[in-house]
Design an enzyme around this catalytic site. Sequence first.
Site, PDB file in Angstrom:
ATOM      1  N   ASP A 119       0.818  -1.220   0.000  1.00 20.92           N
ATOM      2  CA  ASP A 119       0.000   0.000   0.000  1.00 20.92           C
ATOM      3  C   ASP A 119       0.851   1.268   0.000  1.00 20.92           C
ATOM      4  OD1 ASP A 119       0.726  -0.822   2.603  1.00 20.92           O
ATOM      5  OD2 ASP A 119      -0.929   0.277   3.534  1.00 20.92           O
ATOM      6  N   HIS A 120       2.173   1.092  -0.042  1.00 20.14           N
ATOM      7  CA  HIS A 120       3.064   2.258  -0.107  1.00 20.14           C
ATOM      8  C   HIS A 120       3.930   2.274  -1.366  1.00 20.14           C
ATOM      9  CE1 HIS A 120       2.334   3.727   4.078  1.00 20.14           C
ATOM     10  NE2 HIS A 120       1.815   2.513   4.136  1.00 20.14           N
ATOM     11  N   ASP A 165       4.752   4.093   7.873  1.00 22.59           N
ATOM     12  CA  ASP A 165       4.001   3.553   8.993  1.00 22.59           C
ATOM     13  C   ASP A 165       4.935   3.358  10.188  1.00 22.59           C
ATOM     14  OD1 ASP A 165       2.080   3.367   7.014  1.00 22.59           O
ATOM     15  OD2 ASP A 165       2.026   1.213   6.981  1.00 22.59           O
ATOM     16  N   HIS A 176      -3.501   7.531   7.112  1.00 24.03           N
ATOM     17  CA  HIS A 176      -3.313   6.072   7.159  1.00 24.03           C
ATOM     18  C   HIS A 176      -4.360   5.402   8.046  1.00 24.03           C
ATOM     19  CE1 HIS A 176      -1.196   2.135   7.334  1.00 24.03           C
ATOM     20  NE2 HIS A 176      -0.783   2.507   6.140  1.00 24.03           N
TER      21      HIS A 176
END
Lengths: 301, 301
Positions: free
Chosen positions: A64-65, A210, A268
């Site tokens: 997701d990054h 994150d 996020h």
Amino acid sequence: MKLDILGCYAATPRSLTNPTSQVLTMQNQMFLIDCGEGTQVQLRKNKIKFGKIEHIFISHLHGDHFYGLIGLISTFMLLNREKELHVYGPKGIKEVILLQLKLSNAWTPYPLYFHELTSTEPEIVYENNKLSVETIPLKHRVYTNGFLFREKQGDRKLLVEEAKKYNIDVTLFKSLKKGKDVVSEEGELIKNELVTEPGDAPKSYAFCSDTVFSENIIPQLSNIDVLYHESTFLEEQLKLTEPTKHSTAKQAATIAKKANVKQLILGHYSTRYPDIELFEKEAEEVFPNVSLAEDGKSFEF
Amino acid sequence: MKLDILGCYAATPRSLTNPTSQVLTMQNQMFLIDCGEGTQVQLRKNKIKFGKIEHIFISHLHGDHFYGLIGLISTFMLLNREKELHVYGPKGIKEVILLQLKLSNAWTPYPLYFHELTSTEPEIVYENNKLSVETIPLKHRVYTNGFLFREKQGDRKLLVEEAKKYNIDVTLFKSLKKGKDVVSEEGELIKNELVTEPGDAPKSYAFCSDTVFSENIIPQLSNIDVLYHESTFLEEQLKLTEPTKHSTAKQAATIAKKANVKQLILGHYSTRYPDIELFEKEAEEVFPNVSLAEDGKSFEF
């Protein structure tokens, strides 16, 4: 300084929420931070002139990054990009991008440079005369860095009317902006402070996503202008933060408060929460100046 | 038989157009064909119960046909999929997917099987008692296969009223559906044709993208029901087909006509054309039964 949020949700892209990606515009340079799947479409939807991006910073190699990176690199290819592109990210990023280019029998017509990161201490990874970018080592399930963008102190501002009064030749204005004393037409020494004032205070922006809650990053974030800190969960899911290595909104606010930053942006979010206002509410109990990232939202600082 | 078009445009995903991906539903099985970036979002937008997909067929390793695969595989992970997933695609697909999983320190909680294709002759890559899937070797800039899905002849249809007239026990109905003769309660031999009629004619669907015009594939496509054939260009860009190894709408229609297929669906349009109706018009001059693929469109056959 401008921040365009392209995506700010955790985990998996959905019809109405996008994984992490944002564009920071600082000193007329555009920096792409993270590049989840669909980032190139978000760049188009948000009408960002993404050909201008020359530096892409990838925090870590969770999908997701960064799953949107190969697509963006390929699209630059189709658009006949010629300008250099620099990618900063964890070791391994070069192998996976080059493997995909090789499998499609393609190569970029533009110079593509990878800057693979391995340090667990902060390091400056990009710098010019206007700004610098340093890593912020984070604690997550895989090797992860945040990024701290700092403007450098710019030129002093010339007080043109004052300079004229002292009869200073225009060819000396550049020296004045650089903070130097000069000599007037009459041969008199003119102290810089008489005809200039300090330039704009340099701005700073930190991206931290994150990460599990970690006070280690506080000294590095001390007194910065804007902190984007992940808040995957609310406090009621606190027990999930340790196994997943994510943070709550309250924890993000605690970092903001202890580092004495000016503004906190949350993002996020886990897609389990139907109402992201709850994140703002929770954080505001600890730190007053909180904003919510939202896909497609722009912040001007 | 149902076909859901998730994306049918060439090259790069844009705000309103998606790269190649489609779902074929045949005999209650869902097959995903190609998986460009953003496919998982398209699956959600089109409300497809994509957890049911067990077989994914990838034509070739150009980004607009497979950059969405790793994201979908990861999302199945997050959704705690347990069912097997089979991926069929060119050699290299396993390496690139596993490398990305390794870099994110992840593994699938479900069995993930890769069937890497290298043959330049048609081969059956999946088969059960209801259908088969065979490759259609195509000519493109990299190793590419189309896929031909064929239903098998199903059971005969029982004429229940007739069967009752002949006083046939219900326990023999299954034998009748299988085409066998049976003995009535009175001990009389009953010929199958008296109490059944042929089952539905088995249907067939061929996906051919990406490919330059090649008559080699015609025998394999002979008399099939539905052919999806790429038409990246119109005839006015014919000179581009050879270097790019793509086809025009007229060429797609020529294949459809020569193979005597029942229906042609066009797709993989270059985004240079503002009006895809032109593709239909051009093809219809050669072959009458032409439809246009469009993102989000469903065909029932």
